[in-house]
Design an enzyme around this catalytic site. Sequence first.
Site, PDB file in Angstrom:
ATOM      1  N   GLU A  99      26.434 -38.019 -31.974  1.00 38.23           N
ATOM      2  CA  GLU A  99      26.263 -39.405 -31.527  1.00 38.23           C
ATOM      3  C   GLU A  99      25.364 -40.188 -32.490  1.00 38.23           C
ATOM      4  OE1 GLU A  99      26.730 -39.531 -26.778  1.00 38.23           O
ATOM      5  OE2 GLU A  99      25.241 -38.102 -27.465  1.00 38.23           O
ATOM      6  N   GLU A 126      29.102 -31.795 -24.885  1.00 38.04           N
ATOM      7  CA  GLU A 126      28.402 -31.925 -23.605  1.00 38.04           C
ATOM      8  C   GLU A 126      29.172 -31.351 -22.425  1.00 38.04           C
ATOM      9  OE1 GLU A 126      26.493 -35.072 -26.210  1.00 38.04           O
ATOM     10  OE2 GLU A 126      28.472 -34.180 -25.943  1.00 38.04           O
TER      11      GLU A 126
END
Length: 789
Positions: free
Chosen positions: A642, A662
């Site tokens: 990210e 995730e």
Amino acid sequence: MAAISELDPRTPVIIGVGQAAERIEDADYRGLSPVELAAKAAQAAITDTGAGSLVTEIDTIVTTRQFEDSTPGAPATLGKSAKFPLSLADRLGSAPKRAVLEVAGGQSPQHLVNEFTRDILSGRSDVVLLAGAEAISTIRHLTKADGKPDFTDDPEDRNGVFEDRGFGLKGLVSLEQANHGLVNAPVQYALLENARRAMTGLSRDDYRMAMAELFAPFTKVAASNPYSAAPEERNAEDLATVTERNRMIADPYTRFVVARDQVNQAAAVVLTTIATARRLGVSEDKWVFLHGQADLRERNLFERNELGEAPSAVSAIRHALDIAGRGLDDIDFFDFYSCFPIAVSNVTEAMGLRSDDPRGLTLTGGLPFFGGAGNNYSMHAIAEAVSRVREQPGSSALISANGGIMSKTSVGIYSTTPSALKTDASDELQSRIDELDSPGHVAHPTGLATIETYTVQHTRGGKTGIIIGRLDVDGRRFIAKVATGEDELMDLLEHTDQPIGQRIHVTAHGYGNRATLPGSAVVASPAPVLRDDYEYVAVRRDGPLLEVTINRPDLRNCLHPPANEELDEIFDAYFADPGLWVAIITGAGQKSFCAGNDMLYSATGKLMYAPLNGFGGLTSRKDMPKPVIAAVNGYAMGGGFEIALACHLVVADEAAKFALSEVKVGLIAGAGGVVRLPRAIPPKIANELILTGRKIGAEEAQRLGVVNRVTPTGEALGAARELAAEIIAASPTSVRLSLTLMEQTRGIADTYDAVTHPTDVIDELMFSADAHEGINAFARRRAPQWKNC
């Protein structure tokens, strides 16, 4: 009312109720587990029916959740049942076709009666056992004992009959609330209670006495209830006076007026049809009918127009009375859920009931005195109601059960008088509630504001001031803690007779919002400048180039809040410093750029948060008018990927691996991954990577367009420096304004509209020193000398 012979044979009836309890100080104390307590109450309910063969007739067992299974990660120090209704079935020797574990909430018992009476009428179920239990007192008592018991149980789910409905916490809790101390019921209800005090206009002392006078009659009922956890009668003065034993919990609550969770209690209810009750030989004087019911939900905390009331609860009671064809004067027995005073006064005052009504407001003694048996309290109230209306045929009892923070209300009206099960219009009423206007809410407020409500929490670690306020600029609602060191504001909350309406200033931080008095210097922010050294990050400045190295190689350069704060501070300084033109972010060592969140730190239970500018100080940063290059050496996992996606340019070595992993650990790429990746690569490929957590290498990442350059292993930083040098050779003003114009037009889909979009960027550029220098240098065939202005 109809005669029994006129009713549909499938009309639901309650035919049995049972309760069980034990106190540690009792001579016959056995230290029963929650399952064993529930089995004891269920057996009592089965015995109450008088039907000897009932166990084999039960086709549905439904249980409320225990506290240890009501929130994610709640401790179960002695173990717990993995499938509570099946554990109960095994204890009873029952083989249900359906076993349901209900969502959390004190409304559960009454809601389950409302739901499963409909199931019985429709033919989906025939004999239903509702049950629940808590053994919190025993668990706390035995946790450190030698030879402590193990309450672990994981029964086999035969034929897939087990249904876990989940916690049911959506809309009731949030990270924002938890990060500001709203993690337990006393604090949350105290905020509502103080808002209500402001509405009444009473002083602190007068309001505390009013709460005590409301609850004093409850103690008398609890004192005579054999199942009570605290059978001791107290007067209003006892409840209102702050003492060492009756200490402050959260202003305005002392210990004696909050729900008591140290209990060992269980209750159960048996439902069936008229036809089955007859077939089993259950005497008609045992039959109790549900005459009226309702289930309504209040809007979420920040959406409520007034924090001192929950009108949905009042609407639910009135609707149930309408369904039953009764008025308040026709009710002989009441039990209003009484976890805190406002849960009772919210409905009784709106309905015109006095605290000294001769009928009483509780059948059990209430949650602070009888015991707050978790989500199962109202099962005890229902059991008591059934017993009372049986003793007085033709009478009526009203049960109002509350869940969440005055969030959910389920109501039932019971009588031995025969009645068909009527359809309620709760869904229609709920739609009207949901359509009401609500105040705005801001998660990250900054500015002058007023206090809407407040509390001061008292713990062994000290005091914490918590405020819900409204911004002056637009009236939006926010939550904040009193800033550390803001003693004058804490004094105002504790000692001023009415803090509500007082002016404050609120400031947003990554770790939460902090309130001060206007003009306070407690939370003043220092100017953004680079420090000489950092604990978790290494910084190197080379002329206009800033190199930022995440320096936690032993932890794969994972980030925790202190590291995130350092990165945020560094990038604040980078964007503020006109002498810095390009930044590179990389990771120490060769194995990992950044492997995301520090999960080991997270597992400690410490507060996990990111700065307002996001993970790494970048992923939520709104303005990035100067280039940031990610030099990815090794793994860029989760938050690491990210960060790379948030950068303007990415250089990766051949060993680099990228993944939004995730989902593999029960999380989501919430720091921008699920937003940026589908906008950066083909959506279908992004969907695959997000939903599977699959890793991709540097070459695939380059083909997809998320990597600019790929280098041999170990050379990503060197290549990033070369790329930075190319940018530095250009006009920093042009670079900055190019990024600004791209950002201004990013959301405009039509190319023509984007190109012709009004902007002052071109004017700023053409009147800049760098534009003049660039044109002159080109004309004179010399290297430009950029000014960055």
